[in-house]
Design an enzyme around this catalytic site. Structure first.
Site, mmCIF file in Angstrom:
data_model
loop_
_atom_site.group_PDB
_atom_site.id
_atom_site.type_symbol
_atom_site.label_atom_id
_atom_site.label_comp_id
_atom_site.label_asym_id
_atom_site.label_seq_id
_atom_site.Cartn_x
_atom_site.Cartn_y
_atom_site.Cartn_z
ATOM 1 C CG ASP A 33 -1.974 1.177 1.209
ATOM 2 O OD1 ASP A 33 -1.712 2.207 1.327
ATOM 3 O OD2 ASP A 33 -2.986 0.621 1.074
ATOM 4 C CB ILE A 34 1.093 4.323 -2.214
ATOM 5 C CG1 ILE A 34 -0.351 4.816 -2.197
ATOM 6 C CG2 ILE A 34 1.477 3.589 -3.511
ATOM 7 C CD1 ILE A 34 -0.645 5.800 -3.197
ATOM 8 C CG HIS A 102 -8.648 -2.146 -2.855
ATOM 9 N ND1 HIS A 102 -9.464 -1.323 -3.548
ATOM 10 C CD2 HIS A 102 -8.070 -1.504 -1.975
ATOM 11 C CE1 HIS A 102 -9.826 -0.345 -2.986
ATOM 12 N NE2 HIS A 102 -9.066 -0.403 -1.883
ATOM 13 C CG LEU A 103 -8.119 -8.827 1.478
ATOM 14 C CD1 LEU A 103 -9.164 -8.534 2.295
ATOM 15 C CD2 LEU A 103 -7.525 -10.227 1.448
ATOM 16 C CG HIS A 104 -6.830 -2.100 2.999
ATOM 17 N ND1 HIS A 104 -6.175 -1.207 2.660
ATOM 18 C CD2 HIS A 104 -8.201 -1.874 2.006
ATOM 19 C CE1 HIS A 104 -6.464 -0.259 1.987
ATOM 20 N NE2 HIS A 104 -7.712 -0.556 1.643
#
Length: 129
Positions: A33-34, A102-104
């Site tokens: 993740d950015i 999208h899965l964190h």
């Protein structure tokens, strides 16, 4: 494929600034993740453009399970083994900045900072596990 979708471009390796991490499934990609909310913060994304988590149906259960497998595998490859201290989930619309599923994957969940504890709060109005 949506050429305006950043995750579609990342999945097709059209964003050279985003390094893809090893993934055991060809229909999924994984990357950092950015804006990490934890020491380990990865996103697992289907290569095929899918809407956000509100569009999920029963037939999507296998892909979500594979997304979770990828999340656990990337943590283990990065020397994080306490899978009881992990938070995985989806932002609930309208609180997702990119409308591509999208899965964190965040770990250790016990080390989430104050703001991250709010943003990634379990089963809140904006984040579902």
């Amino acid at each position: 494929y949506d050429g305006k979708c950043p995750f579609c471009r990342i999945a097709r390796r059209e964003e050279p600034g985003t390094a893809l991490l090893p993934c055991q499934y060809e229909d999924l990609v994984c990357f950092r993740d950015i804006r990490p909310g934890a020491p380990h913060h990865y996103l697992v994304v289907p290569v095929e453009h899918m809407g956000n988590c509100k569009t999920l149906k029963t037939e999507h259960i296998p892909v979500v399970k594979r997304m979770m497998e990828v999340g656990k595998a990337v943590l283990q490859r990065n020397n994080f083994s306490d899978l009881n201290d992990v938070r995985m989930g989806f932002h609930w619309p309208p609180f997702c900045s990119i409308s591509h599923l999208h899965l964190h994957v965040l770990a250790p969940a016990s080390q989430l900072g104050f703001l991250s504890r709010l943003v990634y709060r379990i089963n809140s109005y904006w984040f579902i596990t």
